[in-house]
Design an enzyme around this catalytic site. Structure first.
Site, PDB file in Angstrom:
ATOM      1  N   GLU A   5      28.277  77.938 -62.159  1.00 21.07           N
ATOM      2  CA  GLU A   5      27.059  77.466 -62.815  1.00 21.07           C
ATOM      3  C   GLU A   5      26.382  78.534 -63.657  1.00 21.07           C
ATOM      4  O   GLU A   5      25.808  78.238 -64.720  1.00 21.07           O
ATOM      5  CB  GLU A   5      26.073  76.920 -61.786  1.00 21.07           C
ATOM      6  CG  GLU A   5      26.465  75.570 -61.201  1.00 21.07           C
ATOM      7  CD  GLU A   5      27.596  75.650 -60.185  1.00 21.07           C
ATOM      8  OE1 GLU A   5      27.931  76.772 -59.755  1.00 21.07           O
ATOM      9  OE2 GLU A   5      28.155  74.604 -59.820  1.00 21.07           O
TER      10      GLU A   5
ATOM     11  N   HIS B 276      22.317  67.804 -52.132  1.00 21.32           N
ATOM     12  CA  HIS B 276      22.509  66.754 -53.130  1.00 21.32           C
ATOM     13  C   HIS B 276      21.233  65.927 -53.332  1.00 21.32           C
ATOM     14  O   HIS B 276      21.287  64.863 -53.939  1.00 21.32           O
ATOM     15  CB  HIS B 276      23.645  65.805 -52.711  1.00 21.32           C
ATOM     16  CG  HIS B 276      25.008  66.419 -52.785  1.00 21.32           C
ATOM     17  ND1 HIS B 276      25.439  67.386 -51.914  1.00 21.32           N
ATOM     18  CD2 HIS B 276      26.049  66.203 -53.629  1.00 21.32           C
ATOM     19  CE1 HIS B 276      26.691  67.732 -52.210  1.00 21.32           C
ATOM     20  NE2 HIS B 276      27.082  67.035 -53.239  1.00 21.32           N
TER      21      HIS B 276
HETATM   22  C1  LIG Z   1      27.886  75.621 -56.421  1.00 17.70           C
HETATM   23  C2  LIG Z   1      28.463  74.242 -56.429  1.00 17.70           C
HETATM   24  N1  LIG Z   1      28.745  73.638 -57.592  1.00 17.70           N
HETATM   25  C3  LIG Z   1      29.240  72.400 -57.629  1.00 17.70           C
HETATM   26  C4  LIG Z   1      29.488  71.708 -56.469  1.00 17.70           C
HETATM   27  C5  LIG Z   1      30.032  70.288 -56.539  1.00 17.70           C
HETATM   28  N2  LIG Z   1      31.392  70.293 -56.016  1.00 17.70           N
HETATM   29  C6  LIG Z   1      31.651  69.990 -54.739  1.00 17.70           C
HETATM   30  S1  LIG Z   1      33.233  70.249 -54.348  1.00 17.70           S
HETATM   31  C7  LIG Z   1      33.627  70.711 -55.917  1.00 17.70           C
HETATM   32  C8  LIG Z   1      35.017  71.116 -56.245  1.00 17.70           C
HETATM   33  C9  LIG Z   1      35.501  72.203 -55.341  1.00 17.70           C
HETATM   34  O1  LIG Z   1      36.824  72.482 -55.599  1.00 17.70           O
HETATM   35  P1  LIG Z   1      37.648  73.490 -54.699  1.00 17.70           P
HETATM   36  O2  LIG Z   1      36.886  74.774 -54.564  1.00 17.70           O
HETATM   37  O3  LIG Z   1      38.995  73.586 -55.268  1.00 17.70           O
HETATM   38  O4  LIG Z   1      37.680  72.847 -53.250  1.00 17.70           O
HETATM   39  P2  LIG Z   1      38.314  71.444 -52.822  1.00 17.70           P
HETATM   40  O5  LIG Z   1      37.259  70.406 -52.982  1.00 17.70           O
HETATM   41  O6  LIG Z   1      39.504  71.210 -53.669  1.00 17.70           O
HETATM   42  O7  LIG Z   1      38.660  71.600 -51.381  1.00 17.70           O
HETATM   43  C10 LIG Z   1      32.515  70.671 -56.721  1.00 17.70           C
HETATM   44  C11 LIG Z   1      32.495  70.991 -58.156  1.00 17.70           C
HETATM   45  C12 LIG Z   1      29.175  72.355 -55.269  1.00 17.70           C
HETATM   46  N3  LIG Z   1      29.353  71.769 -54.092  1.00 17.70           N
HETATM   47  N4  LIG Z   1      28.679  73.622 -55.269  1.00 17.70           N
END
Ligand SMILES: Cc1ncc(C[n+]2csc(CCOP(=O)(O)OP(=O)(O)O)c2C)c(N)n1
Ligand SMILES: Cc1ncc(C[n+]2csc(CCOP(=O)(O)OP(=O)(O)O)c2C)c(N)n1
Ligand SMILES: [Mg+2]
Ligand SMILES: [Mg+2]
Lengths: 341, 359, 341, 359
Positions: free
Chosen positions: A69, A138
Site C-alpha cells: 500500500e 475490514h
Molecule cells: C495490508 C493488506 N493489504 C491488503 C489486504 C487484502 N488481502 C487479503 S489477502 C490478500 C492477498 C494475499 O496474498 P498472499 O500473500 O499470496 O497470501 P494467500 O492469500 O495467497 O495465502 C490481499 C490483497 C490485506 N489483508 N492486508
C-alpha cells in the site's frame, strides 16, 4: 457487468455500479487518468468497482499492483508528478495504514512544500465502515485521521447519484482526495443522472465541497455522512411516526474541508443537533462538528450538541457489530436527550 | 524451473539420497517411520476435511467467510509437524493446518470467521500467535519474538508464515533486514500458492521469491510444498539453522491455492482453468497416499479409518460451531486496555442502560 | 552526562535529563525493559535522552536499530509477546508515520483481539512539537491520530518533575503508551523528586491518567498539555498584570483517556474555557475537549469553548513558525473573546 | 572487499581497460577529455566550497541546520553529470552536488536550511525533485515517475538517491520490488557513506547493499564513490540500461561522510578517529587533482582560477543568503491546496486581523 458508454440519462443503479460508471467517465474524460491497486484489473476489484475497465482501457491504464500500500500511494505521487491522474484503490479501510506516511507526509504536503509548483491530482478510494459482517480490519472508519491532516480533501458519498457525480469530481480535482466509499451501501439502488461531468453546469462540476440538507425538519437536526445518512433518514421516519417529531437530516458529503454553514443554519433553527458516525467518538468528526457548531450557534442551542458514534474500542467481532454501530434506537435516544436539557 | 527440493515425486516415489539439492535434507527425515507417514496422512486428511467443513458452513450462512487451505495441506502439515513444543509460529490467516499441528481447537478458528471472536486461543499455550490479516504485519512480530528468544536464552526457534503476495510489503522486507542483522532464530516460511487473490506471483517478483533472501545475506531454499516429506525435512533443517545461532532462513514452499481466495472470491474471472487441473494432479494428499499404498502400508481399512476419523472430527466441529453463542453485547467493551479507560467505562454504562433489556 | 544512581532526593534537572534519569530507573526496576530505536545506543539519541544507558546496560538492552520505524514498533510487539518491556524511540514526530499500521492496527488492538490474553507493555517515546527552528517533519504534533485510536494510552509531560515520574509510569504500564516529549522544553529546568517509582506512594505510582490544575484562577480557564502549558502559564501571568484577570491553567498530562473532570469543574466555576495546542484544530484534541466540556458544563458556559491551535496547514518553514504556533497574544485574544459573548 | 569499480586509483592513476569489473564501464568514459575532467574538478571544488559555506553560515546562526556532503563530492558530481536534461533525479537531503549539476541555485538549498522555504525550486524545470527528509520516501516517487516515463513514451530515465541507512526502510524495498516488476527506467543510487547518523552500515545489512538487488532480480554494481570518473561511467551505464527498457539498476557508491551527520551531530561520540583519517586520505577531489597534475593538465594557475571561482560563487551565495528575507507571516496559509479551503481562509482572515500590524 461490463461498463457501458456515457449517456445523459437517468438510470437506476446500485451505488457500486454508479461508482463504476463514474470511473468509466473519468477514464474517458482524461487519458492521463490511471487506475491502480490490488486486484483492480482482471478481477475488477473485490467489490467490482473497477469492473470491466481494464478490458476497455488496457493494462497500462488499469494497473494491477503488487501487494504494497505504501507503494500504491508513493508511486501514484510519482505518476502525478509526471502528469498522470492516478486513482488508487485501497482494498479495505483497514489496509490504508501502511500507506499512512505517503498520504500524510508526502501526498498531503507536496503542493505546499513546493510553493504550489507541484499539483498532485491523486484520488485514493477506500471502501470503509462496518455492517457487512466482515472479519477484522475490514470495517474501519479512518476518516478522522485524514481530516486532521492539512492538505487533503476528504469526501464520501451516501447515494448512487452522489457516488457517480462525486467520484468524477474527485478525479477531476487537482488536489489529493481521499474518497471514502460506504461499503455497506454498495448494493443500495438509486436514480443516477449519468451525464458526464464535463456536460454538467459549472456549479455541479465543482461542488465537491458542499454539504446538503437531505430531509427538512423543524425540531432537531441530524448530521451524518456516508453510511449513516440512510440510518439517520430511517431515524427521522421513525421520529415522525412514533414521536411526531420532525428531524432535519444533513449529509456532509465533504468531511474536509467541512461545509458547516447549512448545519449551523439548521441548528440555529432547531436548537438541537445530533452528530452521527460509525467511527469512535474520541477526537473525531463529531467532536469537530460539536465544537464548531457550538461556537457559531451558541445562543441558539437548547441542548449541547450530542454525538452518536461507534464506541471507543477496536471494531468488535462481527456478531457484536450491531451493538457497536449507531442505529435508529441510539440516534433517537440522543434526540430525546436533546429535549431533556 | 529453479532448484526445488523434492523427496516424494508427484507419482509417490521416494527420491534417493544421492546428489542434487535433496541430499542435504534427507538426513532430516531419515528416522521418519511408516507410522509417522501415516500420521502425516491423517493430519492432512483431517485438515482438509475441516477446511471443507469451513466452506460448507460458510455456504450455509454459519460463517461469514472462509479462507480455504485446500492444496496447501502438505506445506502446512509438513512445516507444522517440524516444530517443537518450545517453538513459536506466527501465521497469516490461512494456516488452519499449522493451527491443527499446534493443538489449537479448530472451533476457535471457526469463531473468527463466524464473527464471535477476534482470536480465541492462547498464543502462549499453543506456540501459535493470533491470525494476522494485515498482510505481512506478523513477520515483524515474529522477528521481535525471535530476538527475544535469543535474548532470554530460550530454546525455541520461531517460524513466520506469509504468502507470495505478502513478499511485496515493506514490513516483510524490514523483517528480512532485521532478522538478518540481529541473527534472529527465525524461519521465514513463504507459502507461494501462486496467487494473491487475482494476481499471479510474477506480479510480486520477477525472480523466485526464495532468492529474495540472498539480497539480505541469509540462506534460503525452495521446497516442493505439495511434498509433505520434503517440507518436513526442509523446515527441520531451517529450524536447526535458526536455533544454531546462524540467523534466519527463508523457505519458499511452492504450492497452489486450489480454492477461491476466500468464499467471497470468484477465480473464474482471472484464473486459467488448465492451471487448476494441472495442480489438481499434484495433489499433496494423493501423493502421500500413493506412496503409502505402494509400500503396502496404507490398506483400505486404514484409509477408511482415517476417513472416519476425519468425518467424526468434522461432525463434532460442525455441531460445536452451530452451538457457538454470540457473545453478550457489552462484551464489546472488554479488554480495550488492561487498566480501566474512563471513556470506555462511561460508554459501557450508557450502553447497558439503553440496551439493558436486550442483553 | 552519564546517568546517575537512584536516590530519593530533589534535584534540579532539565526535562531531558529528567527523562534520562527516569529511564535509568525503569531499566533498573525491571530487567525485561529494553530500549530500542535509531541512534539510542552510543549516541544516546539525537536529544541524548538515552545517554549513557547502553554503557550501563549493554547492547542487548539498549538496541541501536536499523532505520525502519515500522520494524521498531513491529519487533517491539514481538518482544513484548516474549515477555519484554520495550521502550521505543521514534527520532522525531514526523517519522512515526511509517510505523502507523503497526501502532494503530497491531499494537493498539492485540490485547482486545486476544480477549486480554496478550499484554503489550510497549512505550513509544516521541519528541514532538515545534518551536526549535527545525527543518520539515521535525515539528509535528501527531497526538490526535493516536488519541482517536482505541487501545492506546497517550500521555505527555510539561515539566521535569512529570517527565521523570511519567516516563517511569509509562514503562511500568501494562498497556501500550504513546509518550510524547515536548522537545522545545527539553532544556527547561525544574525541581525533580528522584525517588524511584517503586518507592512512591501507590496513588503516585499509578496516576498516569490524571490531569492537574497547575495554576488556580477565577475568571477563565486555559487547558493545555506538553509544550503549551508553559505558554499558558505565561499568558496567565500577562493576564494578571495587564488585564487584572485571573486565569486557571490545567495541564491535561493524559491525552487519552482524558481526565476532564478538573476541566469541567473549573469551567463550571469560570464559565469560560480556552483549549490550546500546537496541532492543527481540525478534528483535534481541542475539538474533543470543546465537545465534551460543553456537554458537561452546558448551563455554566458564558461563552463557547474557544480554541487556540496551530493552523490547518502543513507545518510551515521555520521562519514562519512563530506565526503558526499559539503564543501569549493569541491565547489572550481568545480569552478576550470569551468575555465578548 | 567485494568487487568495486574503480577507474582512478586513490593515488590518481587511471586503471587500464583490461579485465576486471572495470572493463565493462571504460567505454562509457572513453570520450571524456581532459577538459571534461577539469570540469568535474571545478564542479567538485565549487560544491565543496558551497558546502563549507553552509556549515559556516550555520555556525553563524544564519542557517538553522546544515547537512554536509563533504567526502561525497565525486559520488554526487559523477552521477549528477551522467544525467541528461530529460532525466529526472529524486534526491534525499544531502544531494547539494547533484542539485548543482542540475542547475538549481544553491540559494534555494540554503533557504530550506534557513527556514525560509520548504522547497523553492521547480522540480520540473531542473529535473530535480524536492529534497525528501522522510528517509526512503522518495524512492517510491521516483518509481512512479519512472513508470510514468515508460507509459508516456518519454526519453528520460530516472535516478533516485538514498543512503545506506535508507536501505532498511520498507518504502525502499517496496520500490525495489515495483521497479523490478514494472521494468521501470530507474537507477537506484545508494550513497553508502558508511553511516546513518551514529549507526555503521553493518547495522543495516550484513551483506554489501548492492547485493540487495539480486533478491529482487535486477542488476547492481558497486562503484568507488570517491572516484568521480568511475561514478560517471557506472551511472551512465546504469542509465543506459534503464533507458533500454531492461528495468532498474542499483548502483552502490562506496564513499564516506567526512563531516558530522548534520551541524547538530557530534560524531566523536560514536566514530573511531582512525576511520576518519583513513578516508581523508581517499579524498575524491585530491584524487582527481593528483591525476590531472600528473597529466600536466592542472597547472597552479588553473587551480587558482578554480579556487577563485569557488570563492566568488560562495561569497555571492553568502551575500544573497544573508539578504534572504523571511516570508510575510500570512504566507504560511499559501498553497495548502489548489482549491480554496474555507477553514484555511477563515484562519488567514483571523490571523491577518490579529497580526495585521505585525506583517
Ligand atoms: C495490508 C493488506 N493489504 C491488503 C489486504 C487484502 N488481502 C487479503 S489477502 C490478500 C492477498 C494475499 O496474498 P498472499 O500473500 O499470496 O497470501 P494467500 O492469500 O495467497 O495465502 C490481499 C490483497 C490485506 N489483508 N492486508
Ligand atoms: C523515516 C525517517 N526516520 C528517521 C529519520 C531521521 N534521520 C535523518 S537522516 C538519518 C540517517 C540516514 O542515513 P542514510 O540513509 O545512510 O543517509 P545519510 O544521512 O548517511 O546521507 C536519520 C535516521 C528520517 N529523516 N526519516
Ligand atoms: Mg498467495
Ligand atoms: Mg549514510
Amino acid at each position: 457487468m461490463a461498463p457501458t458508454a456515457s449517456a445523459s440519462v437517468r438510470r437506476t443503479l446500485t451505488l457500486a455500479k454508479a461508482l463504476n460508471t463514474g470511473l468509466l467517465e473519468a477514464m474517458k474524460a482524461d487519458p492521463k487518468t490511471v487506475i491502480m491497486g490490488e486486484d483492480v484489473g482482471k478481477l475488477g476489484g473485490v467489490f467490482r468497482i473497477t469492473d470491466g475497465l481494464q478490458e476497455l482501457f488496457g493494462e497500462e491504464r488499469v494497473i494491477d499492483t503488487p501487494l504494497a500500500e505504501s507503494a500504491i500511494v508513493g508511486t501514484a505521487i510519482g505518476l502525478a508528478m509526471r502528469g498522470f491522474r492516478p486513482v488508487c484503490e485501497i482494498q479495505f479501510d483497514g489496509f490504508v495504514y501502511p500507506a499512512f506516511d505517503q498520504i500524510v507526509s508526502q501526498l498531503a504536503k507536496l503542493h505546499y512544500r513546493s510553493g504550489g509548483r507541484i499539483r498532485l491530482p491523486v484520488t485514493i478510494r477506500i471502501p470503509y465502515g462496518g455492517g457487512i459482517g466482515a472479519v477484522e480490519h475490514h470495517s474501519e472508519s479512518p476518516e478522522a485521521y485524514f481530516c486532521h491532516t492539512a492538505g487533503l480533501r476528504v469526501v464520501t458519498c451516501s447515494s448512487p447519484a452522489d457516488a457517480h457525480l462525486m467520484i468524477q469530481q474527485a478525479v477531476a480535482s487537482d488536489d489529493p482526495v481521499i474518497f471514502l466509499e460506504p461499503k455497506r451501501r454498495y448494493w443500495e439502488k438509486g436514480e443516477v443522472d449519468t451525464t458526464p461531468l464535463a456536460d454538467l453546469p459549472a456549479d455541479l462540476r465543482t461542488d465537491l465541497g458542499t454539504s446538503r440538507v437531505v430531509r427538512s425538519g423543524q425540531d432537531a437536526t441530524l448530521v451524518a455522512y456516508g453510511p449513516m445518512v440512510r440510518t439517520c433518514l430511517d431515524a427521522a421516519d421513525v421520529a415522525t411516526e412514533e414521536d411526531g417529531r420532525s428531524l432535519e437530516v444533513i449529509d456532509l458529503r465533504s468531511l474536509s474541508p467541512l461545509d458547516l454553514d447549512p448545519v449551523v443554519e439548521s441548528t440555529r433553527r432547531t436548537g438541537r443537533l445530533v452528530a452521527v458516525h460509525e467511527a469512535p467518538s474520541n477526537v473525531s468528526l463529531s467532536s469537530e462538528i460539536a465544537a464548531r457548531v457550538t461556537e457559531q450557534a451558541f445562543y441558539h442551542l437548547e441542548s449541547p450538541v450530542l454525538r452518536v458514534t461507534g464506541f471507543d474500542t477496536p471494531y468488535p467481532p462481527a456478531r457484536l457489530e450491531d451493538h457497536y454501530l449507531p442505529d435508529v434506537d441510539r440516534i433517537l435516544d440522543a434526540v430525546d436527550r436533546t429535549f431533556g436539557y | 524451473m529453479t532448484e526445488l527440493v523434492q523427496l516424494l515425486t508427484p507419482d509417490g516415489r521416494r527420491t534417493t539420497s544421492g546428489s542434487g539439492p535433496e541430499a542435504e535434507y534427507q538426513a532430516f527425515v531419515a528416522e521418519v517411520t511408516d507410522d509417522d507417514l501415516v500420521g502425516l496422512l491423517r493430519d492432512m486428511t483431517v485438515v482438509r476435511r475441516l477446511d471443507d467443513e469451513g466452506t460448507a458452513l460458510q455456504r450455509q450462512g454459519e460463517l461469514s467467510l472462509w479462507a480455504s487451505l485446500r492444496g496447501q495441506e502438505a506445506a502446512q502439515v509438513g512445516s507444522g509437524r517440524a516444530l517443537e513444543p518450545a517453538d513459536m509460529a506466527f501465521p497469516s490467516y490461512r494456516e488452519h493446518g499449522v493451527a491443527w499441528c499446534r493443538g489449537v481447537d479448530p472451533l476457535k478458528l471457526f469463531g473468527l470467521f463466524r464473527g464471535t471472536s477476534l482470536g480465541a486461543w492462547d498464543p502462549a499455550e499453543h506456540g501459535f500467535a493470533l491470525y494476522a490479516i494485515v498482510v505481512g504485519s506478523q513477520t515483524l512480530h515474529a522477528t521481535g519474538y525471535a530476538m527475544g528468544v535469543a535474548r532470554d536464552g530460550g530454546e525455541g526457534a520461531v517460524i513466520s508464515y506469509f504468502g507470495d503476495g505478502a513478499s511485496s510489503e515493506g514490513d516483510v522486507n524490514e523483517a528480512f533486514g532485521w532478522a538478518s542483522v540481529f541473527g534472529a532464530p527465525l524461519v521465514f516460511f513463504c507459502q507461494n500458492n501462486q496467487w494473491a487473490i487475482s494476481e499471479p506471483y510474477r506480479r510480486q517478483s520477477r525472480v523466485p521469491i526464495y532468492q529474495r533472501a540472498r539480497g539480505f545475506g541469509f540462506p534460503s531454499v525452495r521446497v516442493d510444498g505439495n511434498d509433505v516429506l520434503a517440507t518436513l525435512a526442509v523446515t527441520r533443517w531451517a529450524l536447526r539453522q535458526a536455533r544454531s545461532g546462524a540467523g534466519p532462513v527463508l523457505v519458499e514452499a511452492l504450492t497452489y491455492r486450489i480454492n477461491p481466495h476466500t468464499t467471497a472470491d470468484d477465480p473464474s474471472r482471472y484464473r486459467p482453468a488448465d492451471e487448476l487441473s494441472t495442480w489438481r494432479r499434484r495433489d499433496p494428499i494423493d501423493r502421500l497416499r500413493t506412496h503409502l499404498r505402494a509400500r503396502g502400508v496404507l490398506t483400505d481399512e486404514l484409509e477408511a479409518s482415517i476417513a472416519a476419523e476425519a468425518d467424526s472430527t468434522a461432525a463434532d466441529l460442525r455441531a460445536r460451531c452451530l452451538a457457538l453463542p454470540d457473545p453478550p453485547g457489552d462484551a464489546l467493551f472488554d479488554h480495550v486496555q488492561v487498566e480501566e479507560n474512563n471513556l470506555v467505562a462511561a460508554e459501557r454504562a450508557a450502553f447497558v442502560s439503553l440496551r439493558g433489556a436486550l442483553l
